[in-house]
Design a protein around this motif. Structure first.
Motif, PDB file in Angstrom:
ATOM      1  N   SER A  12       0.941  -1.097  -0.146  1.00 52.23           N
ATOM      2  CA  SER A  12      -0.011   0.018   0.016  1.00 52.23           C
ATOM      3  C   SER A  12       0.885   1.257   0.000  1.00 52.23           C
ATOM      4  N   SER A  13       0.497   2.322  -1.073  1.00 52.53           N
ATOM      5  CA  SER A  13       1.409   3.274  -0.940  1.00 52.53           C
ATOM      6  C   SER A  13       0.474   4.592  -1.348  1.00 52.53           C
ATOM      7  N   ARG A  14       1.391   5.689  -1.377  1.00 59.53           N
ATOM      8  CA  ARG A  14       0.511   6.934  -1.878  1.00 59.53           C
ATOM      9  C   ARG A  14       1.559   7.902  -2.371  1.00 59.53           C
ATOM     10  N   SER A  15       1.350   8.193  -3.736  1.00 56.49           N
ATOM     11  CA  SER A  15       2.251   9.266  -4.292  1.00 56.49           C
ATOM     12  C   SER A  15       1.687  10.531  -4.527  1.00 56.49           C
ATOM     13  N   MET A  16       2.139  11.596  -4.414  1.00 52.46           N
ATOM     14  CA  MET A  16       1.470  13.040  -4.441  1.00 52.46           C
ATOM     15  C   MET A  16       2.368  13.944  -4.980  1.00 52.46           C
ATOM     16  N   VAL A  17       1.623  14.969  -5.453  1.00 51.00           N
ATOM     17  CA  VAL A  17       2.482  16.177  -5.913  1.00 51.00           C
ATOM     18  C   VAL A  17       1.457  17.419  -5.718  1.00 51.00           C
ATOM     19  N   SER A  18       1.814  18.216  -4.912  1.00 54.72           N
ATOM     20  CA  SER A  18       1.026  19.429  -4.541  1.00 54.72           C
ATOM     21  C   SER A  18       1.831  20.819  -4.949  1.00 54.72           C
ATOM     22  N   VAL A  19       0.935  21.706  -5.716  1.00 50.98           N
ATOM     23  CA  VAL A  19       1.680  22.912  -5.919  1.00 50.98           C
ATOM     24  C   VAL A  19       0.595  24.103  -5.591  1.00 50.98           C
ATOM     25  N   ASP A  20       1.234  25.137  -4.796  1.00 51.10           N
ATOM     26  CA  ASP A  20       0.556  26.134  -4.468  1.00 51.10           C
ATOM     27  C   ASP A  20       0.900  27.366  -5.394  1.00 51.10           C
ATOM     28  N   ILE A  21      -0.116  27.750  -5.929  1.00 49.83           N
ATOM     29  CA  ILE A  21      -0.019  28.928  -7.123  1.00 49.83           C
ATOM     30  C   ILE A  21      -0.135  30.295  -6.415  1.00 49.83           C
ATOM     31  N   SER A  22       0.888  30.793  -6.043  1.00 45.50           N
ATOM     32  CA  SER A  22       0.676  32.155  -4.985  1.00 45.50           C
ATOM     33  C   SER A  22       1.817  33.126  -5.168  1.00 45.50           C
ATOM     34  N   ASN A  23       1.623  34.065  -4.704  1.00 44.23           N
ATOM     35  CA  ASN A  23       2.914  35.191  -4.521  1.00 44.23           C
ATOM     36  C   ASN A  23       3.972  34.470  -3.904  1.00 44.23           C
ATOM     37  N   ASN A  24       3.662  33.723  -3.046  1.00 40.45           N
ATOM     38  CA  ASN A  24       4.799  32.670  -2.331  1.00 40.45           C
ATOM     39  C   ASN A  24       4.690  31.255  -2.885  1.00 40.45           C
ATOM     40  N   PRO A  25       5.289  30.977  -3.954  1.00 40.82           N
ATOM     41  CA  PRO A  25       4.803  29.381  -4.484  1.00 40.82           C
ATOM     42  C   PRO A  25       5.395  28.417  -3.682  1.00 40.82           C
ATOM     43  N   LYS A  26       4.891  27.152  -3.781  1.00 44.17           N
ATOM     44  CA  LYS A  26       5.492  26.306  -2.978  1.00 44.17           C
ATOM     45  C   LYS A  26       5.254  24.876  -3.597  1.00 44.17           C
ATOM     46  N   TYR A  31       6.340  10.287  -1.684  1.00 48.19           N
ATOM     47  CA  TYR A  31       6.085   9.022  -1.861  1.00 48.19           C
ATOM     48  C   TYR A  31       5.986   8.222  -0.494  1.00 48.19           C
ATOM     49  N   GLN A  32       4.945   7.592  -0.278  1.00 42.91           N
ATOM     50  CA  GLN A  32       4.977   6.942   1.241  1.00 42.91           C
ATOM     51  C   GLN A  32       4.491   5.564   1.115  1.00 42.91           C
ATOM     52  N   VAL A  33       5.171   4.467   1.572  1.00 37.72           N
ATOM     53  CA  VAL A  33       4.890   3.243   1.684  1.00 37.72           C
ATOM     54  C   VAL A  33       4.737   2.553   3.001  1.00 37.72           C
ATOM     55  N   TYR A  34       3.513   1.741   3.062  1.00 31.80           N
ATOM     56  CA  TYR A  34       3.030   1.123   4.307  1.00 31.80           C
ATOM     57  C   TYR A  34       3.091  -0.312   4.295  1.00 31.80           C
ATOM     58  N   PHE A  35       3.812  -0.829   5.270  1.00 34.87           N
ATOM     59  CA  PHE A  35       4.250  -2.091   5.306  1.00 34.87           C
ATOM     60  C   PHE A  35       3.152  -3.086   5.835  1.00 34.87           C
ATOM     61  N   GLY A  36       1.925  -3.338   5.471  1.00 30.97           N
ATOM     62  CA  GLY A  36       0.985  -4.021   5.856  1.00 30.97           C
ATOM     63  C   GLY A  36       0.308  -3.462   7.144  1.00 30.97           C
ATOM     64  N   ASN A  37       0.148  -4.415   8.052  1.00 31.72           N
ATOM     65  CA  ASN A  37      -0.743  -3.709   9.353  1.00 31.72           C
ATOM     66  C   ASN A  37       0.488  -3.523  10.496  1.00 31.72           C
ATOM     67  N   SER A  38       1.599  -3.542  10.112  1.00 27.84           N
ATOM     68  CA  SER A  38       2.541  -3.302  11.141  1.00 27.84           C
ATOM     69  C   SER A  38       2.827  -2.041  11.827  1.00 27.84           C
ATOM     70  N   GLY A  39       2.232  -1.192  11.196  1.00 26.69           N
ATOM     71  CA  GLY A  39       2.476   0.538  11.710  1.00 26.69           C
ATOM     72  C   GLY A  39       3.857   1.146  11.272  1.00 26.69           C
ATOM     73  N   TRP A  40       4.517  -0.074  10.467  1.00 20.91           N
ATOM     74  CA  TRP A  40       5.913   0.651   9.947  1.00 20.91           C
ATOM     75  C   TRP A  40       5.409   1.204   8.556  1.00 20.91           C
ATOM     76  N   TRP A  41       6.315   2.371   8.225  1.00 17.32           N
ATOM     77  CA  TRP A  41       6.053   3.063   6.696  1.00 17.32           C
ATOM     78  C   TRP A  41       7.298   4.133   6.511  1.00 17.32           C
ATOM     79  N   LEU A  42       7.442   3.988   5.349  1.00 18.94           N
ATOM     80  CA  LEU A  42       8.462   4.737   4.875  1.00 18.94           C
ATOM     81  C   LEU A  42       8.154   6.222   4.152  1.00 18.94           C
ATOM     82  N   ASN A  43       8.636   7.145   4.344  1.00 12.87           N
ATOM     83  CA  ASN A  43       8.598   8.418   3.584  1.00 12.87           C
ATOM     84  C   ASN A  43       9.478   8.898   2.822  1.00 12.87           C
ATOM     85  N   THR A  44       9.343   9.516   1.904  1.00 13.76           N
ATOM     86  CA  THR A  44      10.255  10.373   1.109  1.00 13.76           C
ATOM     87  C   THR A  44       9.491  11.378   0.561  1.00 13.76           C
ATOM     88  N   GLU A  45      10.250  12.597   0.700  1.00 14.98           N
ATOM     89  CA  GLU A  45       9.486  13.771   0.305  1.00 14.98           C
ATOM     90  C   GLU A  45      10.657  14.817  -0.310  1.00 14.98           C
TER      91      GLU A  45
END
Length: 357
Positions: A12-26, A31-45
């Motif tokens: 199970s995983s989630r890939s995400m891209v978010s852009v703020d269109i603003s005078n102060n852009p961000k 990408y997050q990976v969830y290792f079953g129901n163990s409660g462990w997950w990996l985050n890269t951002e």
């Protein structure tokens, strides 16, 4: 704008891209990976922002800076039940502030007032522990939020570009000489502790208090210009709401001050407020706060000291108060407030519509 895609690959995983269109852009991509129901997950951002930021020396506005900030995060996380999180990881951070306005200060030198640009990058390792039992994210009725983070920065590098101002003894005209300085880097660590609680006192009254403490931990003193590097990674105190941005551990709300008003190596703060609910989804919020801090410059600390015992010797105090009226609408919280702090002369008015990103 946001694009989210779930379950890429075996786990199970989630890939995400978010852009703020603003005078102060961000931009944020993760990408997050969830290792079953163990409660462990990996985050890269990856996160990058470009904002205009005011700078201050004590109560004096020094100028406006365009601040480019980016952060790459890699962490292992363990969610324990629904309320607890432990996170261990590493980050690469880059920060560069470029002056938009050079303040023509007639003094010989005021830290940061003649700062032209300051690229700084470092690698850190961090440990975070969070417990969250709040019953809802906005205007909670009960629960606690406890947060502890420890960051160690073993390596970093950067340059400081400054204007040295010279006064002609005859004409009194000021001339500026630009120079680049390569500060020596000294390893340091940062500790931030936060605890807040919402207590239902009566049917239409909620008591809320928040305690914060932040400390720069250094094995030996930072001397000379190395202050300017460490100052890039200081705590920034001021503002109405918690910073929902790239450095939530470093931006501390303090009513009556503008956001980021007081850069500080060490601080403690206490805020107490009430949530009066005359009718459903309407909140009247009086708040008082007290703050102890240093102002994060070498005029306070001298040649080679950033120690907690120096914080005790060079402590400054401030208090603030204010009143906010808020409505929990379908588009998010709507808040109007007026605040005043003892370390500023003006009353501040603040309006927020919707959610902070």
């Amino acid at each position: 704008l946001n694009l989210t895609y779930r379950k890429v690959g075996k786990y199970s995983s989630r890939s995400m891209v978010s852009v703020d269109i603003s005078n102060n852009p961000k931009l944020r991509a993760g990408y997050q990976v969830y290792f079953g129901n163990s409660g462990w997950w990996l985050n890269t951002e990856h996160f990058i922002s470009y904002i205009s930021q005011n700078s201050y020396d004590r109560r004096t506005p020094l100028g406006v800076y365009n601040h480019l900030f980016s952060k790459d995060n890699f962490s292992f996380n363990w969610t324990i039940g629904q309320n607890n999180l432990i996170s261990l990881g590493s980050e690469f951070e880059y920060s560069n502030r470029k002056a938009v306005i050079k303040v023509k200060d007639k003094g010989s030198y005021v830290l940061d007032s003649m700062l032209a640009k300051s690229p700084y990058y470092h690698v850190n390792f961090f440990l975070k522990v969070v417990r969250n039992t709040l019953d809802k994210p906005y205007f909670p009725n009960k629960g606690i939020l406890a947060h502890a983070s420890l960051k160690y920065v073993p390596w970093g590098n950067g340059k400081i570009g400054v204007y040295n101002n010279e006064i002609d003894p005859v004409t009194q005209n000021i001339s500026y000489k630009y120079e680049t300085i390569d500060p020596e880097f000294s390893a340091y660590a940062k500790l931030h502790l936060q605890f807040e609680q919402y207590i239902p006192m009566y049917k239409k009254f909620i008591l809320h208090y928040r305690l914060d403490g932040g400390f720069m931990l250094v094995s030996h003193g930072l001397s000379g210009r190395s202050f300017d590097l460490a100052r890039q990674d200081a705590f920034y105190i001021g503002g109405i709401d918690s910073r929902e941005r790239e450095r939530t551990d470093d931006y501390i709300p303090f009513w009556g001050n503008r956001e980021g008003f007081a850069p500080s190596y060490n601080f403690t703060s206490l805020a107490v407020e009430g949530q009066i609910i005359p009718v459903k989804d309407i909140y009247i919020i009086p708040r008082v706060s007290v703050l102890t801090y240093d102002d994060g410059n070498d005029a306070v600390y001298g040649e080679n000291n950033i120690y907690i015992n120096q914080f005790k010797k060079n402590i400054e105090w401030a208090w603030s108060g204010g009143l906010a009226v808020a409505y929990n609408s379908i588009i998010g919280p709507i808040k109007v407030s007026v605040t005043k702090a003892s370390n500023t002369e003006r009353w501040l008015f603040y309006v927020a519509l919707g959610y902070r990103f």
